[in-house]
Design a protein around this motif. Sequence first.
Motif, mmCIF file in Angstrom:
data_model
loop_
_atom_site.group_PDB
_atom_site.id
_atom_site.type_symbol
_atom_site.label_atom_id
_atom_site.label_comp_id
_atom_site.label_asym_id
_atom_site.label_seq_id
_atom_site.Cartn_x
_atom_site.Cartn_y
_atom_site.Cartn_z
ATOM 1 N N GLY A 1 110.124 33.690 29.107
ATOM 2 C CA GLY A 1 110.171 32.747 30.419
ATOM 3 C C GLY A 1 108.911 32.033 30.472
ATOM 4 N N PHE A 2 109.125 30.494 30.652
ATOM 5 C CA PHE A 2 108.081 29.490 30.745
ATOM 6 C C PHE A 2 107.208 29.520 29.565
ATOM 7 C CE2 PHE A 2 109.286 30.602 35.274
ATOM 8 C CZ PHE A 2 109.659 29.290 35.810
ATOM 9 N N ARG A 3 107.566 30.082 28.534
ATOM 10 C CA ARG A 3 106.770 30.153 27.161
ATOM 11 C C ARG A 3 107.612 29.365 26.095
ATOM 12 N NH1 ARG A 3 102.690 33.272 26.428
ATOM 13 N NH2 ARG A 3 103.559 34.961 27.936
ATOM 14 N N LEU A 4 108.726 29.646 25.837
ATOM 15 C CA LEU A 4 109.645 28.947 24.884
ATOM 16 C C LEU A 4 109.922 27.619 25.316
ATOM 17 C CD1 LEU A 4 111.961 31.711 23.681
ATOM 18 C CD2 LEU A 4 109.653 31.211 22.995
ATOM 19 N N ALA A 5 109.896 27.231 26.524
ATOM 20 C CA ALA A 5 110.416 25.946 27.237
ATOM 21 C C ALA A 5 109.959 26.141 28.568
ATOM 22 C CB ALA A 5 111.679 25.673 26.966
ATOM 23 N N TYR A 6 110.019 25.008 29.476
ATOM 24 C CA TYR A 6 109.849 25.252 31.021
ATOM 25 C C TYR A 6 110.985 26.262 31.467
ATOM 26 C CZ TYR A 6 108.472 24.152 35.667
ATOM 27 O OH TYR A 6 108.178 24.457 37.025
ATOM 28 N N GLY A 7 112.107 25.902 30.965
ATOM 29 C CA GLY A 7 113.212 26.892 31.620
ATOM 30 C C GLY A 7 113.465 27.936 30.595
ATOM 31 N N ARG B 1 123.525 30.697 29.623
ATOM 32 C CA ARG B 1 123.062 31.016 31.322
ATOM 33 C C ARG B 1 123.501 32.618 31.373
ATOM 34 N NH1 ARG B 1 124.405 26.557 35.497
ATOM 35 N NH2 ARG B 1 123.455 24.658 34.539
ATOM 36 N N PRO B 2 122.539 33.360 31.560
ATOM 37 C CA PRO B 2 122.782 34.797 31.874
ATOM 38 C C PRO B 2 123.251 34.917 33.309
ATOM 39 C CG PRO B 2 120.408 34.425 31.718
ATOM 40 C CD PRO B 2 121.203 33.068 31.394
ATOM 41 N N ASP B 3 123.763 36.033 33.841
ATOM 42 C CA ASP B 3 123.933 36.198 35.265
ATOM 43 C C ASP B 3 122.563 36.596 35.951
ATOM 44 O OD1 ASP B 3 126.881 36.080 35.106
ATOM 45 O OD2 ASP B 3 126.393 37.887 33.975
ATOM 46 N N LEU B 4 121.717 37.029 35.158
ATOM 47 C CA LEU B 4 120.440 37.283 35.877
ATOM 48 C C LEU B 4 119.359 37.285 34.939
ATOM 49 C CD1 LEU B 4 120.892 40.894 37.773
ATOM 50 C CD2 LEU B 4 120.816 38.516 38.609
ATOM 51 N N VAL B 5 118.120 36.694 35.096
ATOM 52 C CA VAL B 5 116.914 36.623 34.271
ATOM 53 C C VAL B 5 115.814 37.185 34.824
ATOM 54 C CG1 VAL B 5 116.379 34.409 35.456
ATOM 55 C CG2 VAL B 5 115.413 34.949 33.037
ATOM 56 N N VAL B 6 115.129 38.099 34.012
ATOM 57 C CA VAL B 6 113.906 38.685 34.494
ATOM 58 C C VAL B 6 112.718 37.832 34.069
ATOM 59 C CG1 VAL B 6 112.543 40.944 34.521
ATOM 60 C CG2 VAL B 6 114.841 41.063 34.507
ATOM 61 N N GLY C 1 108.487 37.289 33.968
ATOM 62 C CA GLY C 1 107.099 37.917 34.164
ATOM 63 C C GLY C 1 105.693 37.266 33.238
ATOM 64 N N LYS C 2 104.735 37.747 33.249
ATOM 65 C CA LYS C 2 103.826 37.461 31.972
ATOM 66 C C LYS C 2 103.390 35.854 32.651
ATOM 67 C CE LYS C 2 104.113 40.405 28.358
ATOM 68 N NZ LYS C 2 103.133 41.335 28.552
ATOM 69 N N ALA C 3 104.009 34.796 31.656
ATOM 70 C CA ALA C 3 103.176 33.312 31.679
ATOM 71 C C ALA C 3 103.759 32.882 33.272
ATOM 72 C CB ALA C 3 103.915 32.458 30.811
ATOM 73 N N ILE C 4 104.368 33.374 34.108
ATOM 74 C CA ILE C 4 104.867 32.803 35.401
ATOM 75 C C ILE C 4 103.635 32.460 36.153
ATOM 76 C CG2 ILE C 4 105.239 34.917 36.518
ATOM 77 C CD1 ILE C 4 107.834 33.416 38.047
ATOM 78 N N ALA C 5 102.460 33.403 36.348
ATOM 79 C CA ALA C 5 101.742 33.013 37.254
ATOM 80 C C ALA C 5 100.188 33.064 36.527
ATOM 81 C CB ALA C 5 101.662 34.353 38.246
ATOM 82 N N GLY C 6 100.316 32.588 35.330
ATOM 83 C CA GLY C 6 99.020 32.465 34.508
ATOM 84 C C GLY C 6 97.860 33.280 34.485
ATOM 85 N N GLY C 7 98.285 34.812 34.408
ATOM 86 C CA GLY C 7 97.203 35.603 34.369
ATOM 87 C C GLY C 7 97.290 36.554 35.703
ATOM 88 N N PHE C 8 98.184 36.315 36.742
ATOM 89 C CA PHE C 8 98.032 37.088 37.825
ATOM 90 C C PHE C 8 99.470 37.864 38.165
ATOM 91 C CE2 PHE C 8 94.766 34.394 38.823
ATOM 92 C CZ PHE C 8 94.149 34.912 39.910
ATOM 93 N N PRO C 9 99.302 39.385 38.420
ATOM 94 C CA PRO C 9 100.535 39.993 38.548
ATOM 95 C C PRO C 9 101.822 39.657 39.322
ATOM 96 C CG PRO C 9 98.959 41.030 39.810
ATOM 97 C CD PRO C 9 98.159 39.657 39.185
#
Length: 428
Positions: free
Chosen positions: A244-250, A259-264, A266-274
Amino acid sequence: MRVITEWPASARAWERCRQSLAGGVSTGLRAQMRPHPIFFSHGQGSSITDVDGNTYVDYVLGWGPLILGHSHPGVVAAVGAQLPQGQTFGSGHLAEYAVAEQVCAAIPGVERVLWSNTGTEAVQVALRLARAVTGRWKFLKFEGHYHGWSDQVLVSYQAVEEGRPKLTSRGQNPSALDDVLVAPWNDAEQVAALLRDRDVAAVICEPVLCNSGVIPPADGFLARLREVCDETGTILVFDEVITGFRLAYGGAVERYAVRPDLVVLGKAIAGGFPLSAVGGRADIVDQVTEGVVHAGTFNGNPIVLAAASATLGELRRDGVYDVLEKRAATLADGFAASLRGHGVAAAVHHVGPVVQCSPGVVRVGSLADFLAADWEFYDALSVELLRRGVFVLPRGRWYLSTAHDDRDVADTLAAFDAAVEAVVRDRD
């Protein structure tokens, strides 16, 4: 090229840490680092400095979250502005919806978002939502895919059991095997057969198998998963904690146009914050208003969401992912040429800004291929890289950030070639 021969301050710190902290590390995976866990004092951009004063080009990036590198000025400024305003409120604040709107705008098909703190928590919520919507209890995962360390999903992670679920940890509840089905990655017809024979609430996968070889989906595989889930009324969940937010912005949703029904997330979404999140269809995610429990004291923390907003703003800039892709390709091509030049068989490839180097095999198309690689060679290589100022993860996965530049890549390729030469020489 300077070669580091020892890490005395890190060794002392690790020894002292072991007296009060179990194993001397805060998460068990860090114990895999060779020659021993290194202790760091600070990082800036693409580099990180240890307590002995050695500076490295960093491809660990906190095990993935630092997509913008260390201490990015925009993230630091956003967090700094929020700190005097309050650490947490236990109630609503404006960043909760502002950043959720950024996520909904970024990922096709995401209509609602739930905030959480870790990937493990978010996966639990996603599976609970799937079970609530379908009234079914079983879920299907794939060999080698990692979805956190909770009992229910820590199954068949680093072992091939020909479709038989296998526990991963001592102390794991054996009943975790009762509700899970396991299939080989990229075998869509086996998934179809399993779903037709059983009532399954969810299929969950890393859309790119990053945790075990960075294995992309076969052509049409994700689309076929979507079809089969639609045919059987099964919820499709993409675990995009890494992608997420690593292979492309989407993320992988954008990259593979499924399109999945749900996507989980983490990691890159907050630039180092949990921070983690579950996003997806409104009718599924809104089950939290209809009796599905989703809780957490730190969910939607304003400091963390300030970091996320700044991170997503940077990643939305034109050309960011093109540059990441180009530098990853340069690294992967250089690694392959170096290993080939020294007579070492290896599979080297990348998906977006995630590079995988697997010595001792010619391709990695399955978990069995990944496990068959010469990881003793790679452990020795990682130490020789560390000696030459390059910090890498075990098991061959390399992360790039927007802070890595052409000089970093050139220096890394030179260090890599020297490190391979040293390992080959020591083995002769």
